[in-house]
Design a protein around this motif. Structure first.
Motif, PDB file in Angstrom:
ATOM      1  N   VAL A 236       0.824  -1.220   0.000  1.00  0.00           N
ATOM      2  CA  VAL A 236       0.000   0.000   0.000  1.00  0.00           C
ATOM      3  C   VAL A 236       0.858   1.271   0.000  1.00  0.00           C
ATOM      4  O   VAL A 236       0.595   2.215  -0.763  1.00  0.00           O
ATOM      5  CB  VAL A 236      -1.006  -0.014   1.173  1.00  0.00           C
ATOM      6  CG1 VAL A 236      -1.608   1.365   1.388  1.00  0.00           C
ATOM      7  CG2 VAL A 236      -2.123  -1.016   0.885  1.00  0.00           C
ATOM      8  N   GLU A 237       1.888   1.293   0.822  1.00  0.00           N
ATOM      9  CA  GLU A 237       2.743   2.490   0.852  1.00  0.00           C
ATOM     10  C   GLU A 237       3.466   2.680  -0.485  1.00  0.00           C
ATOM     11  O   GLU A 237       3.697   3.811  -0.930  1.00  0.00           O
ATOM     12  CB  GLU A 237       3.744   2.415   2.015  1.00  0.00           C
ATOM     13  CG  GLU A 237       3.091   2.526   3.384  1.00  0.00           C
ATOM     14  CD  GLU A 237       2.181   3.755   3.534  1.00  0.00           C
ATOM     15  OE1 GLU A 237       2.601   4.860   3.145  1.00  0.00           O
ATOM     16  OE2 GLU A 237       1.043   3.587   4.024  1.00  0.00           O
ATOM     17  N   TYR A 239       2.278   1.901  -3.402  1.00  0.00           N
ATOM     18  CA  TYR A 239       1.305   2.473  -4.334  1.00  0.00           C
ATOM     19  C   TYR A 239       1.106   3.971  -4.060  1.00  0.00           C
ATOM     20  O   TYR A 239       1.008   4.775  -4.984  1.00  0.00           O
ATOM     21  CB  TYR A 239      -0.043   1.747  -4.227  1.00  0.00           C
ATOM     22  CG  TYR A 239      -0.041   0.313  -4.727  1.00  0.00           C
ATOM     23  CD1 TYR A 239       1.053  -0.214  -5.415  1.00  0.00           C
ATOM     24  CD2 TYR A 239      -1.133  -0.524  -4.520  1.00  0.00           C
ATOM     25  CE1 TYR A 239       1.047  -1.524  -5.861  1.00  0.00           C
ATOM     26  CE2 TYR A 239      -1.148  -1.833  -4.974  1.00  0.00           C
ATOM     27  CZ  TYR A 239      -0.048  -2.330  -5.637  1.00  0.00           C
ATOM     28  OH  TYR A 239      -0.059  -3.630  -6.082  1.00  0.00           O
ATOM     29  N   LYS A 240       1.043   4.306  -2.786  1.00  0.00           N
ATOM     30  CA  LYS A 240       0.862   5.732  -2.444  1.00  0.00           C
ATOM     31  C   LYS A 240       2.019   6.553  -2.998  1.00  0.00           C
ATOM     32  O   LYS A 240       1.823   7.646  -3.547  1.00  0.00           O
ATOM     33  CB  LYS A 240       0.790   5.899  -0.916  1.00  0.00           C
ATOM     34  CG  LYS A 240      -0.541   5.486  -0.309  1.00  0.00           C
ATOM     35  CD  LYS A 240      -0.528   5.758   1.187  1.00  0.00           C
ATOM     36  CE  LYS A 240      -1.844   5.377   1.834  1.00  0.00           C
ATOM     37  NZ  LYS A 240      -1.797   5.483   3.291  1.00  0.00           N
ATOM     38  N   LYS A 241       3.214   6.024  -2.837  1.00  0.00           N
ATOM     39  CA  LYS A 241       4.391   6.753  -3.315  1.00  0.00           C
ATOM     40  C   LYS A 241       4.358   6.893  -4.841  1.00  0.00           C
ATOM     41  O   LYS A 241       4.582   7.975  -5.392  1.00  0.00           O
ATOM     42  CB  LYS A 241       5.670   6.020  -2.876  1.00  0.00           C
ATOM     43  CG  LYS A 241       6.927   6.822  -3.133  1.00  0.00           C
ATOM     44  CD  LYS A 241       8.172   6.041  -2.791  1.00  0.00           C
ATOM     45  CE  LYS A 241       8.527   6.148  -1.326  1.00  0.00           C
ATOM     46  NZ  LYS A 241       9.837   5.494  -1.045  1.00  0.00           N
ATOM     47  N   ILE A 243       1.813   6.786  -6.905  1.00  0.00           N
ATOM     48  CA  ILE A 243       0.732   7.657  -7.385  1.00  0.00           C
ATOM     49  C   ILE A 243       1.013   9.122  -7.057  1.00  0.00           C
ATOM     50  O   ILE A 243       0.726  10.015  -7.852  1.00  0.00           O
ATOM     51  CB  ILE A 243      -0.619   7.174  -6.804  1.00  0.00           C
ATOM     52  CG1 ILE A 243      -0.992   5.831  -7.445  1.00  0.00           C
ATOM     53  CG2 ILE A 243      -1.728   8.196  -7.036  1.00  0.00           C
ATOM     54  CD1 ILE A 243      -2.061   5.050  -6.714  1.00  0.00           C
ATOM     55  N   SER A 244       1.637   9.361  -5.896  1.00  0.00           N
ATOM     56  CA  SER A 244       1.927  10.748  -5.520  1.00  0.00           C
ATOM     57  C   SER A 244       2.917  11.397  -6.485  1.00  0.00           C
ATOM     58  O   SER A 244       2.950  12.613  -6.642  1.00  0.00           O
ATOM     59  CB  SER A 244       2.469  10.810  -4.094  1.00  0.00           C
ATOM     60  OG  SER A 244       3.788  10.298  -4.060  1.00  0.00           O
ATOM     61  N   LEU A 274      -7.821   5.476   0.955  1.00  0.00           N
ATOM     62  CA  LEU A 274      -6.349   5.453   0.969  1.00  0.00           C
ATOM     63  C   LEU A 274      -5.768   6.534   0.050  1.00  0.00           C
ATOM     64  O   LEU A 274      -4.565   6.765   0.034  1.00  0.00           O
ATOM     65  CB  LEU A 274      -5.831   4.077   0.512  1.00  0.00           C
ATOM     66  CG  LEU A 274      -6.012   2.902   1.486  1.00  0.00           C
ATOM     67  CD1 LEU A 274      -5.643   1.579   0.800  1.00  0.00           C
ATOM     68  CD2 LEU A 274      -5.168   3.094   2.744  1.00  0.00           C
ATOM     69  N   GLY A 275      -6.635   7.134  -0.753  1.00  0.00           N
ATOM     70  CA  GLY A 275      -6.185   8.204  -1.648  1.00  0.00           C
ATOM     71  C   GLY A 275      -6.117   7.782  -3.104  1.00  0.00           C
ATOM     72  O   GLY A 275      -5.660   8.532  -3.958  1.00  0.00           O
ATOM     73  N   PHE A 276      -6.586   6.555  -3.398  1.00  0.00           N
ATOM     74  CA  PHE A 276      -6.549   6.065  -4.782  1.00  0.00           C
ATOM     75  C   PHE A 276      -7.868   6.427  -5.451  1.00  0.00           C
ATOM     76  O   PHE A 276      -8.932   6.034  -4.987  1.00  0.00           O
ATOM     77  CB  PHE A 276      -6.322   4.549  -4.810  1.00  0.00           C
ATOM     78  CG  PHE A 276      -5.146   4.092  -3.979  1.00  0.00           C
ATOM     79  CD1 PHE A 276      -4.013   4.883  -3.862  1.00  0.00           C
ATOM     80  CD2 PHE A 276      -5.175   2.878  -3.312  1.00  0.00           C
ATOM     81  CE1 PHE A 276      -2.925   4.469  -3.098  1.00  0.00           C
ATOM     82  CE2 PHE A 276      -4.098   2.457  -2.546  1.00  0.00           C
ATOM     83  CZ  PHE A 276      -2.971   3.252  -2.433  1.00  0.00           C
ATOM     84  N   LYS A 277      -7.805   7.175  -6.554  1.00  0.00           N
ATOM     85  CA  LYS A 277      -9.028   7.701  -7.167  1.00  0.00           C
ATOM     86  C   LYS A 277      -9.397   6.991  -8.477  1.00  0.00           C
ATOM     87  O   LYS A 277     -10.495   7.182  -8.987  1.00  0.00           O
ATOM     88  CB  LYS A 277      -8.884   9.201  -7.449  1.00  0.00           C
ATOM     89  CG  LYS A 277      -8.420  10.029  -6.252  1.00  0.00           C
ATOM     90  CD  LYS A 277      -9.381   9.973  -5.095  1.00  0.00           C
ATOM     91  CE  LYS A 277      -8.935  10.876  -3.950  1.00  0.00           C
ATOM     92  NZ  LYS A 277      -9.660  10.587  -2.704  1.00  0.00           N
TER      93      LYS A 277
END
Lengths: 451, 45
Positions: A236-237, A239-241, A243-244, A274-277
């Protein structure tokens, strides 16, 4: 042909052959129950008498006049004149490739259609030479097509990332010389993502598909490492990185739902939080006898869940939030041309999959089935008999598609699903059809609610 | 119109005229891989 339905307080009519969509009131909806495809200028007396039990005569007449005007404008009961175009593209060049750079995986997801990563053919990584030959093959077989698509797939493509980078470098070095434009994409489980890979993917890949099934307990039930541990915390982290740092480029966080999470809206919303759009979740493709498979008796529950998801999306869109669900994406004003819509993904014709040793199959889901081996890119020969068979798969050669209202949206369904479940690429898989139709009804309704 | 709101002015038949260029994305190259949804693909023209 029309398709009309009531959903979420909307009466919706799709004119199948023009693609026009109308939201109509109850009187117009009830009129359509009584008329056939050849409307007269005025409503007949016996129909009028019947409708007057429920509505005022003036209302019936004005609604009928409006329907008649759509009919005259070919926006209602328009004719199907597309079959003559079904032969176009039957000898199309190959311009799209799924490149299985790794028949190996660092996960052992229970439902994996690729036999947990190796497609049942043994664990193997693609060599750079084979990868370069795949690029050459695509260029040589793509005729005048300018845009060429190549999806790095597996197994897990990050397990062979040095080769991925070199293949991209090679393609970029020769694309201008051949007047081609490569569009690279990658589908990954995210375990091996690090800064270097994230930067490369964000630089070179026009789309990235990141696998995640939603809530930790759902994801970790089936998406497990070889020693049985769930992968949620490890990815998950990452993916966040990724996408950011991705800017405006496309990505999808994509999940699979099974019988274990028929309440998959909660998984979609979890990923959204989680911030995924940009999100997608698909029904599992698996042997119906497995306990987690989606079966006929689950359909009503899944339909209900798609409606729940549609309502969640509507409420967020009305607040101005960005929320994109892949299977509810629909462009009512443009979208693909009618010719594209006649034959869907074009697997085995315009689109092929290539294994680590260079074997060519109609698509990634046929990999490992020797009856469908089309050749090998290392000797450039291709079985034109198989290509021809697939090129003839269209909505008019599939009996059950001809009279289906959804035919210009799903374009005949997934040929691999058809073969797996019905034994025939021309026989659409019923469960897949029913799910697709429900998604389309929801997608159109979301448009009606948010326009 | 009083009874009908048309959401789009599309006519698929018109798309035939300039259609079939083959430049748009194969649907399975997006996010599906296990199903088929074509209507969400973008036209390249």
């Amino acid at each position: 042909m029309i398709h009309k339905y009531k959903l979420n307080g909307y009466n919706i009519v799709l004119d199948v052959n023009s693609g026009a969509v109308h939201v109509i009131d109850d009187v117009a909806y009830d009129i359509l129950d009584l008329v056939d495809e050849s409307l007269g200028e005025t409503i007949s007396q016996n129909k009028l008498v019947k409708l007057k039990e429920k509505y005022e005569e003036d209302d019936i007449n004005t609604a009928y006049n409006e329907l008649y005007s759509l009919y005259k404008d070919e926006q209602l009961f328009s004719s199907d004149n597309y079959e003559e175009y079904a032969k176009m593209m039957t000898n199309a060049p190959i311009k799209s490739m799924c490149l299985n750079v790794a028949h190996d995986c660092n996960l052992r997801c229970e439902y994996c259609f690729a036999a947990k990563g190796d497609f049942g053919t043994g664990r193997e990584l693609m060599s750079l030479d084979t990868g370069k030959n795949a690029i050459d093959f695509l260029i040589q077989n793509s005729g005048t097509r300018h845009n060429l698509e190549l999806d790095f797939f597996g197994g897990e493509p990050l397990m062979n990332f040095d080769v991925v980078k070199e293949i991209v470098k090679y393609a970029r070095s020769i694309e201008k010389q051949y007047n081609k434009n490569f569009r690279f994409t990658i589908t990954t489980n995210g375990l091996l993502l690090d800064d270097d890979k994230i930067n490369f993917i964000n630089e070179e890949m026009s789309n990235v598909v990141l696998s995640l099934d939603g809530r930790k307990e759902i994801n970790d039930k089936l998406r497990v490492t070889p020693n049985g541990k769930g992968c949620y915390n490890a990815i998950v982290e990452n993916y966040k990185k990724l996408i950011s740092k991705r800017g405006n480029k496309d990505y999808y966080v994509r999940g699979t739902f099974t019988k274990h999470n028929l309440d998959f809206t909660k998984d979609i919303l979890h990923m959204y939080e989680l911030g995924f759009k940009q999100l997608s979740i698909e029904p599992v493709v698996s042997d119906p006898n497995l306990e987690y498979s989606i079966r006929e008796e689950d359909l009503e529950r899944v339909f209900q869940e798609y409606e729940t998801l549609a309502n969640e999306i509507i409420s967020r869109k009305k607040k101005g939030d960005c929320f994109n669900f892949f299977h509810f994406m629909i462009d009512l004003d443009q979208g693909p041309c009618a010719i594209k819509r006649l034959r869907g993904c074009s697997c085995g014709n315009e689109y092929v999959a290539v294994t680590p040793n260079g074997d060519i199959f109609p698509c990634h889901q046929f990999v490992g089935n020797s009856n469908f081996k089309m050749g090998n890119i290392n000797n450039s020969n291709i079985d034109h008999k198989i290509k021809k068979t697939f090129s003839n798969a269209n909505i008019y050669s599939k009996e059950s598609c001809k009279n289906c209202w959804a035919k210009f949206f799903c374009s005949g369904g997934c040929n691999a699903n058809n073969f797996q479940f019905e034994g025939n690429i021309l026989k659409p898989h019923r469960i897949a059809c029913e799910l697709e139709k429900k998604r389309l009804e929801c997608a159109i309704m979301v448009k009606a609610a948010t326009l | 119109m009083k009874h009908i709101k048309t959401l789009n002015k599309v006519n698929l038949k018109k798309s035939i005229i300039k259609g079939g260029c083959g430049e748009c994305q194969a649907s399975c190259q997006s996010a599906c891989k296990t199903s088929c949804t074509v209507a969400n693909q973008k036209c390249e023209k």
